[in-house]
Design a protein around this motif. Sequence first.
Motif, PDB file in Angstrom:
ATOM      1  N   LYS A 228      -3.375 -17.791   6.039  1.00  0.00           N
ATOM      2  CA  LYS A 228      -2.775 -17.559   4.663  1.00  0.00           C
ATOM      3  C   LYS A 228      -3.318 -15.962   4.496  1.00  0.00           C
ATOM      4  O   LYS A 228      -4.569 -15.638   4.826  1.00  0.00           O
ATOM      5  N   PRO A 229      -2.510 -15.030   3.764  1.00  0.00           N
ATOM      6  CA  PRO A 229      -3.236 -13.726   3.403  1.00  0.00           C
ATOM      7  C   PRO A 229      -4.281 -13.883   2.339  1.00  0.00           C
ATOM      8  O   PRO A 229      -4.196 -15.003   1.781  1.00  0.00           O
ATOM      9  N   LEU A 230      -5.160 -12.802   2.410  1.00  0.00           N
ATOM     10  CA  LEU A 230      -6.157 -12.957   1.776  1.00  0.00           C
ATOM     11  C   LEU A 230      -5.583 -12.899   0.108  1.00  0.00           C
ATOM     12  O   LEU A 230      -4.588 -12.249  -0.190  1.00  0.00           O
TER      13      LEU A 230
ATOM     14  N   PRO B 112      -0.274 -10.084  -1.372  1.00  0.00           N
ATOM     15  CA  PRO B 112       1.145 -10.031  -1.865  1.00  0.00           C
ATOM     16  C   PRO B 112       1.086  -9.137  -2.921  1.00  0.00           C
ATOM     17  O   PRO B 112       2.065  -8.163  -3.058  1.00  0.00           O
ATOM     18  N   GLU B 113       0.466  -9.278  -3.895  1.00  0.00           N
ATOM     19  CA  GLU B 113       0.481  -8.480  -5.102  1.00  0.00           C
ATOM     20  C   GLU B 113       0.247  -7.206  -5.087  1.00  0.00           C
ATOM     21  O   GLU B 113       0.721  -6.317  -5.672  1.00  0.00           O
ATOM     22  N   LEU B 114      -0.808  -6.923  -4.147  1.00  0.00           N
ATOM     23  CA  LEU B 114      -1.173  -5.540  -3.775  1.00  0.00           C
ATOM     24  C   LEU B 114       0.239  -4.866  -3.009  1.00  0.00           C
ATOM     25  O   LEU B 114       0.368  -3.544  -3.299  1.00  0.00           O
ATOM     26  N   LEU B 115       0.633  -5.500  -1.939  1.00  0.00           N
ATOM     27  CA  LEU B 115       1.645  -4.826  -1.498  1.00  0.00           C
ATOM     28  C   LEU B 115       2.999  -4.391  -2.175  1.00  0.00           C
ATOM     29  O   LEU B 115       3.593  -3.529  -2.175  1.00  0.00           O
ATOM     30  N   ASP B 116       3.063  -5.379  -3.155  1.00  0.00           N
ATOM     31  CA  ASP B 116       4.315  -5.181  -4.173  1.00  0.00           C
ATOM     32  C   ASP B 116       4.011  -4.006  -5.037  1.00  0.00           C
ATOM     33  O   ASP B 116       4.929  -3.298  -5.113  1.00  0.00           O
TER      34      ASP B 116
END
Length: 219
Positions: free
Chosen positions: A84-86, A90-94
């Motif tokens: 699973k991603p840390l 996902p929020e940081l990449l968004d």
Amino acid sequence: MLKALIFDMDGTLVHSDPVHLQAFAEVLGPEGVVIDDVVFRNSIIGHTNESIFATLLPNHSVSEHEEFAEQKEAAFRRLATDLKPLDGLPELLDWADSKGIHVALVTNAPILNATHMLGIIGVAERFAVKVTIEDVVRGKPDPLPYLTALERLGIDARDAIAFEDSPSGMKAAKGAGLFSFGMLTGLTTEEITAAGADRTIADFHDPALWDILEERIRA
């Protein structure tokens, strides 16, 4: 002005160290090499396979080291099926996408591992630049992998932030002139700070990260 975020992979995008430890133990156990947390932290984390197998199997040839490395990476990919991603990735990449900030990967891992892991955690298409061990003649702790990423991105070090979890990776990032966050997935704050980290964070939700990002985006 902030133009890019550059990430290490293992221990940074994803907490994959336990799977790597398992793969090393599976391959090297029959050779009489015990892979425990101490060996993993001191001789494996952040190192290239060339360095790892030269250290752990000093009486074997270079070609044998390469064969063991291929076996280990194949074992890792077979075992790494439920990563699973840390937290907060996902929020940081968004956020980076919304601000027009490039995202890059710099890893000592081979391309097969990078492709496998990025796919497993669902971020394979998010990285504008990927620098793996096949792309450079010297891996971390040499700064060349980060310098290569900066060149491909077409930016200066002052316009990027790096994320690393190991002493060798941190040395590479700082050697390339990058402001760098130390991820506390495997080392203590003291250990990663001693390696050169400008700040430390537990994951990508950490307020210490967002304070810096907001400051840099306004610069």
